[in-house]
Design a protein around this motif. Structure first.
Motif, PDB file in Angstrom:
ATOM      1  N   ILE A 245      42.715 -27.650 -27.679  1.00  8.79           N
ATOM      2  CA  ILE A 245      43.068 -29.060 -28.040  1.00  8.79           C
ATOM      3  C   ILE A 245      43.090 -30.148 -26.817  1.00  8.79           C
ATOM      4  N   LEU A 246      43.049 -29.694 -25.582  1.00 11.04           N
ATOM      5  CA  LEU A 246      42.474 -30.719 -24.492  1.00 11.04           C
ATOM      6  C   LEU A 246      41.141 -31.009 -24.624  1.00 11.04           C
ATOM      7  N   HIS A 247      40.234 -29.957 -24.793  1.00 11.73           N
ATOM      8  CA  HIS A 247      38.716 -30.322 -24.944  1.00 11.73           C
ATOM      9  C   HIS A 247      38.790 -31.265 -26.026  1.00 11.73           C
ATOM     10  N   ILE A 248      39.183 -31.377 -27.216  1.00 12.50           N
ATOM     11  CA  ILE A 248      39.057 -32.452 -28.328  1.00 12.50           C
ATOM     12  C   ILE A 248      39.566 -33.859 -27.548  1.00 12.50           C
ATOM     13  N   MET A 249      40.850 -33.687 -27.074  1.00  9.00           N
ATOM     14  CA  MET A 249      41.380 -35.093 -26.307  1.00  9.00           C
ATOM     15  C   MET A 249      40.372 -35.612 -25.370  1.00  9.00           C
ATOM     16  N   LEU A 250      39.886 -34.809 -24.566  1.00 10.44           N
ATOM     17  CA  LEU A 250      39.002 -35.560 -23.367  1.00 10.44           C
ATOM     18  C   LEU A 250      37.780 -35.768 -24.033  1.00 10.44           C
ATOM     19  N   HIS A 251      37.186 -35.131 -24.886  1.00 14.27           N
ATOM     20  CA  HIS A 251      35.897 -35.090 -25.519  1.00 14.27           C
ATOM     21  C   HIS A 251      35.862 -36.686 -26.254  1.00 14.27           C
ATOM     22  N   ASP A 252      36.934 -36.764 -27.032  1.00 15.99           N
ATOM     23  CA  ASP A 252      37.126 -37.895 -27.916  1.00 15.99           C
ATOM     24  C   ASP A 252      37.730 -39.056 -27.131  1.00 15.99           C
ATOM     25  N   GLU A 268      40.963 -35.129 -12.563  1.00 19.66           N
ATOM     26  CA  GLU A 268      39.405 -34.759 -12.532  1.00 19.66           C
ATOM     27  C   GLU A 268      39.014 -33.239 -12.717  1.00 19.66           C
ATOM     28  N   GLU A 269      39.913 -32.599 -11.843  1.00 13.51           N
ATOM     29  CA  GLU A 269      39.576 -31.075 -11.933  1.00 13.51           C
ATOM     30  C   GLU A 269      39.667 -30.825 -13.287  1.00 13.51           C
ATOM     31  N   LEU A 270      40.858 -30.908 -13.881  1.00 16.69           N
ATOM     32  CA  LEU A 270      41.124 -30.617 -15.242  1.00 16.69           C
ATOM     33  C   LEU A 270      39.792 -31.034 -16.428  1.00 16.69           C
ATOM     34  N   LYS A 271      39.482 -32.208 -16.123  1.00 22.14           N
ATOM     35  CA  LYS A 271      38.488 -32.691 -17.035  1.00 22.14           C
ATOM     36  C   LYS A 271      37.380 -31.971 -16.934  1.00 22.14           C
ATOM     37  N   GLU A 272      36.792 -31.733 -15.767  1.00 21.65           N
ATOM     38  CA  GLU A 272      35.676 -31.028 -15.442  1.00 21.65           C
ATOM     39  C   GLU A 272      35.646 -29.648 -16.244  1.00 21.65           C
ATOM     40  N   HIS A 273      36.636 -29.195 -15.856  1.00 22.10           N
ATOM     41  CA  HIS A 273      36.950 -27.523 -16.422  1.00 22.10           C
ATOM     42  C   HIS A 273      37.025 -27.524 -17.887  1.00 22.10           C
ATOM     43  N   VAL A 274      37.697 -28.519 -18.428  1.00 16.96           N
ATOM     44  CA  VAL A 274      37.892 -28.496 -19.955  1.00 16.96           C
ATOM     45  C   VAL A 274      36.501 -28.694 -20.855  1.00 16.96           C
ATOM     46  N   LEU A 275      35.895 -29.773 -20.387  1.00 14.68           N
ATOM     47  CA  LEU A 275      34.683 -30.075 -20.764  1.00 14.68           C
ATOM     48  C   LEU A 275      33.588 -29.183 -21.077  1.00 14.68           C
ATOM     49  N   ARG A 276      33.617 -28.422 -20.054  1.00 13.56           N
ATOM     50  CA  ARG A 276      32.675 -27.323 -20.060  1.00 13.56           C
ATOM     51  C   ARG A 276      32.832 -26.190 -21.099  1.00 13.56           C
ATOM     52  N   MET A 277      33.831 -26.086 -21.913  1.00 13.93           N
ATOM     53  CA  MET A 277      34.416 -25.042 -22.567  1.00 13.93           C
ATOM     54  C   MET A 277      33.586 -25.399 -23.965  1.00 13.93           C
ATOM     55  N   ASN A 329      49.976 -29.904 -19.651  1.00 10.29           N
ATOM     56  CA  ASN A 329      48.817 -30.769 -19.507  1.00 10.29           C
ATOM     57  C   ASN A 329      48.685 -31.636 -20.704  1.00 10.29           C
ATOM     58  N   ILE A 330      48.632 -31.247 -21.902  1.00 10.44           N
ATOM     59  CA  ILE A 330      48.524 -32.001 -23.244  1.00 10.44           C
ATOM     60  C   ILE A 330      49.621 -33.323 -23.121  1.00 10.44           C
ATOM     61  N   LEU A 331      50.890 -33.013 -22.643  1.00  8.46           N
ATOM     62  CA  LEU A 331      51.789 -34.069 -22.390  1.00  8.46           C
ATOM     63  C   LEU A 331      51.317 -35.057 -21.572  1.00  8.46           C
ATOM     64  N   LEU A 332      50.797 -34.717 -20.394  1.00  4.36           N
ATOM     65  CA  LEU A 332      50.331 -35.622 -19.394  1.00  4.36           C
ATOM     66  C   LEU A 332      49.188 -36.411 -19.717  1.00  4.36           C
ATOM     67  N   VAL A 333      48.190 -35.683 -20.356  1.00  2.00           N
ATOM     68  CA  VAL A 333      46.968 -36.479 -20.783  1.00  2.00           C
ATOM     69  C   VAL A 333      47.253 -37.694 -21.688  1.00  2.00           C
ATOM     70  N   THR A 334      48.063 -37.548 -22.597  1.00  2.00           N
ATOM     71  CA  THR A 334      48.576 -38.419 -23.487  1.00  2.00           C
ATOM     72  C   THR A 334      49.762 -39.373 -22.852  1.00  2.00           C
ATOM     73  N   GLY A 335      50.473 -39.111 -21.986  1.00  3.98           N
ATOM     74  CA  GLY A 335      51.587 -39.901 -21.295  1.00  3.98           C
ATOM     75  C   GLY A 335      52.661 -39.902 -22.277  1.00  3.98           C
ATOM     76  N   LYS A 336      52.876 -38.731 -22.925  1.00  2.00           N
ATOM     77  CA  LYS A 336      54.061 -38.505 -23.528  1.00  2.00           C
ATOM     78  C   LYS A 336      55.251 -37.990 -22.755  1.00  2.00           C
ATOM     79  N   ILE A 337      55.733 -38.629 -21.825  1.00  2.00           N
ATOM     80  CA  ILE A 337      56.845 -37.900 -21.052  1.00  2.00           C
ATOM     81  C   ILE A 337      57.595 -39.163 -20.386  1.00  2.00           C
ATOM     82  N   GLY A 338      58.703 -39.123 -20.112  1.00  2.00           N
ATOM     83  CA  GLY A 338      59.458 -40.072 -19.544  1.00  2.00           C
ATOM     84  C   GLY A 338      59.898 -41.309 -20.335  1.00  2.00           C
ATOM     85  N   ARG A 339      59.837 -41.513 -21.548  1.00  2.00           N
ATOM     86  CA  ARG A 339      60.151 -42.286 -22.392  1.00  2.00           C
ATOM     87  C   ARG A 339      60.633 -42.072 -23.614  1.00  2.00           C
ATOM     88  N   ALA A 340      61.461 -42.748 -24.464  1.00  2.00           N
ATOM     89  CA  ALA A 340      62.032 -42.404 -25.646  1.00  2.00           C
ATOM     90  C   ALA A 340      61.067 -41.742 -26.590  1.00  2.00           C
TER      91      ALA A 340
END
Length: 719
Positions: A245-252, A268-277, A329-340
């Motif tokens: 799921i993260l691979h698609i989010m970062l790739h797109d 940046e470490e996450l991005k480099e790791h996931v996009l190699r998959m 990680n999926i929540l954080l890359v999409t910013g979906k936490i800390g708001r209604a």
């Protein structure tokens, strides 16, 4: 009718239809539904009815377990007096005799082997007051470092992941009512419809409002049947799916760059790791088609709001912490936490699974989520307890590791409160053997459970109907469980038992409490300025406001409904991404030609945990009276099995026998078995002893097994 006859007639009517109402709270799941038990005497017979009571969490709803909970509390097999084992048999004892037995054995063992010869095993079903007091008892009265609890086998991976990612663990980062307004929900390894039925209306309301529901589970459960998208992945492949799921989010580029930049670290470490998959590799590993992974990623990222919920299916794995972190990680890359309408929810299993882990039952924690290895935290608690900081023991080990130390002979005695590890822990035969090696074992329980049967002393405790105290529910709401049912026979509350034992050990001055509320007042002081701050909560406020969400820092504080709106709880206020290398986190026992199927375990609606309580309820047992093995029709055909036939399930650690249920709601490579039953149906006998390196969680939801037709002669030889 004459005036003289009226009092007599009224008296006869009262005798005929006498009614009493007892306020309470359900003893089972983390929804903690408020209810009343109505006891009515009609024509010489006593009848009981449980009715729901309105409250902010469940609004008067109760499920079948709550409706029939009184049946175990009023059961004829309830323990009424202390028992001491003499010549292999339990005999009735007075409290003084039992306390003297405990004092003599504990003092002798500690004199010979040191304070750490004694261990304490707690529970996520006891009140906050009792969880707090048990931690204090271990460290002040017994002076042992060895304390842990059964919540280690339930919530520890979610708690560890939340602490590592956010810096704080509370079941839900938002109030339950937020669910109704979210646009997309991902449920990973959670069957809410059967395990927390009164939670489901929130999900149903969200769907009515247009939310898209994604359920990730190897089985097509009642929860999955409500989903807009059910993802039937291979057991144990959750971390890989999250990486896909993260691979698609970062790739797109389906990410919230502003949120990532301002409020997180490690991207940046996450991005480099996931996009190699490779997405195709992930698809093969998970058994989920690439287009399905793409649909999940795009749907969750493109909606304005979204939530992710996890439960035992993803958490009870030896890579459970990493798997949960990857979904965070999926929540954080999409910013979906800390708001209604956004956030993370760990669906707590046990009744006080949240509160019980906050106040000192865990090996590494002091009250308020304080760290037992932190000098400042130790000093703060030592001052509250009126002891020198140097007297506080250090960090112990996790629940299963304590049993390993019993087997090794380092731990000589066990004080067990309201838990049944012989059935609930992995590699259950090993657990029983470890307990049998002990020099002394005290159990506190309602019944003679499978574990209590091994004890030297059993102490009779009170039930949910009789024991007042606070509980912290799934959303982090602290509630007051009123309890006015008479405490009969020689039963005592858990907190009274702790105080009595402390007194005979010469530590009574530290445990001079006369009510649960007195204990709570000390708990308030002990949590002040901590992460799990209860200092603004009082019994008076709980009665008036029907519960408060922590942290609640002063008596005018309304409580904290939504966490992380402005900052996270790490020292730098940032959330932390985690690089998760699926398949390399830990070496899982592989499926093989000898053990070709995945075993996964779980609950059924009618029962709870190891069934000590629910198997005493005639109404619940009538709904589900035995365990079963759920198999796909093609799997059953391969092994020549018919629906209802007995089947032997075997792992490297042993075998169990149960009836097979054939259903197309499960993967062909998977077997599902509920874990509420004992003896030859106790499925945890098959589970391995390997633990998650971070949370120390066993792998209940993943175990390679083989099937074979039941052979009666084999059972006869063993029996």
């Amino acid at each position: 009718m004459s005036q003289s006859f009226l009092p007599y007639a009224q008296h006869k009517l009262e005798q005929k239809e006498r009614k009493r109402v007892f306020p309470s709270q359900c003893p089972f799941c983390s929804m903690q539904c408020k209810m009343q038990l109505v006891e009515q005497h009609v024509e010489g017979r006593t009848r009981y009815q449980t009715i729901g009571v309105h409250n902010p969490t469940t609004h008067g709803r109760i499920c079948m377990k709550g409706q029939h909970a009184h049946q175990h509390a009023l059961h004829k097999e309830r323990l009424n007096h202390p028992l001491i084992k003499r010549d292999g048999q339990f005999v009735k004892a007075t409290w003084q005799e039992a306390l003297n037995e405990i004092k003599t054995n504990i003092e002798a063992l500690q004199l010979a082997h040191g304070h750490d010869a004694i261990s304490v095993y707690g529970s996520a079903s006891i009140t906050n007051e009792e969880a707090y007091l048990l931690g204090k008892f271990a460290r002040v009265a017994l002076k042992t470092k060895y304390i842990d609890y059964n919540g280690r086998l339930c919530m520890s991976s979610a708690a560890t992941a939340a602490n590592q990612t956010f810096g704080l663990d509370r079941g839900l980062t938002f109030p339950l009512r937020d669910i109704e307004h979210t646009r997309v929900l991902i449920l990973v390894g959670t069957n809410i419809a059967e395990c927390q039925p009164t939670f489901m209306p929130y999900i149903e309301e969200a769907k009515k409002n247009g939310a898209f529901l994604i359920v990730i589970d190897p089985r097509s459960t009642p929860t999955a049947k409500l989903a807009d998208l059910h993802v039937s992945l291979k057991p144990g492949s959750d971390a890989a799916l999250a990486n896909g799921i993260l691979h698609i989010m970062l790739h797109d580029n389906l990410i919230d760059e502003a949120f990532i930049r301002k409020r997180t670290s490690g991207f940046e470490e996450l991005k480099e790791h996931v996009l190699r998959m490779s997405l195709s590799d992930i698809s093969e590993e998970t058994g989920v088609r690439a287009e399905v992974i793409q649909k999940i990623a795009r749907k969750f990222a493109q909606e304005k709001t979204g939530m992710i919920f996890t439960a035992r299916g993803i958490e009870q794995q030896i890579d459970g912490t990493a798997s949960v972190r990857n979904f965070l990680n999926i929540l954080l890359v999409t910013g979906k936490i800390g708001r209604a309408g956004c956030g993370y929810g760990a669906i707590t299993g046990q009744g006080n699974g949240q509160g019980a882990r906050e106040h000192g039952q865990k090996a590494d924690q002091l009250p308020g989520y304080r760290d037992i290895t932190n000098r400042v935290h130790r000093k703060e608690i030592a001052e509250i307890w009126n002891i020198d900081e140097k007297e506080l023991p250090g960090k112990g080990v996790s629940a299963f590791e304590m049993f390993e130390k019993m087997q090794e002979g380092e731990i000589k005695a066990l004080f067990l409160m309201c838990s049944n590890p012989v059935q609930s822990a992995p590699h259950a035969r090993f657990i029983q053997q470890a307990i049998e090696k002990l020099s002394f074992f005290v159990a506190v329980d309602l019944f003679i459970s499978e574990t209590a049967a091994l004890a030297d002393v059993i102490l009779p405790t009170s039930s949910y109907l009789e024991d007042q105290g606070t509980m912290t529910n799934v959303e982090g709401r602290v509630t007051l469980r009123e309890a006015t049912y008479p405490l009969k026979h020689q039963r005592k509350h858990d907190w009274q038992i702790i105080c009595d034992i402390a007194a005979v050990l010469g530590k009574g001055g530290y445990f001079s409490f006369s009510s649960a509320e007195e204990i709570f007042e000390e708990l308030r002081a002990a949590t002040k300025c901590s992460k799990a701050d209860y200092s603004g909560i009082t019994y008076e406020r709980l009665r008036k406001e029907q519960g408060l969400l922590w942290p609640c820092t002063h008596v005018e504080d309304p409580g904290t409904e939504r966490l992380f709106e402005d900052e996270f709880s790490h020292s730098d206020s940032l959330a932390k991404f985690a690089v998760v290398t699926h398949g390399k986190i830990v070496a899982k026992e592989p499926v093989s030609q000898a053990y070709p199927l995945y075993l996964t375990t779980g609950r059924v609606m009618a029962h709870y945990q190891t069934g000590v309580q629910t198997r005493k309820s005639t109404s619940l047992v009538a709904r589900q009276f035995e365990a079963y093995a759920e198999l796909h029709p093609d799997t059953a055909k391969t092994y020549g099995l018919q629906h209802g036939e007995l089947v032997t399930i075997q792992s490297k650690r042993g075998s169990v026998i149960m009836r097979c249920h054939i259903s197309d709601t499960i993967r062909k490579d998977t077997v599902f078995v509920p874990f509420h039953w004992s003896k030859h149906q106790s499925i945890n006998q098959l589970i391995g002893e390997q633990l998650d390196p971070h949370s120390k969680m066993p792998g209940f939801k993943y175990c390679p097994v083989q099937l074979s037709a039941y052979v009666k002669e084999k059972i006869c030889e063993k029996s």
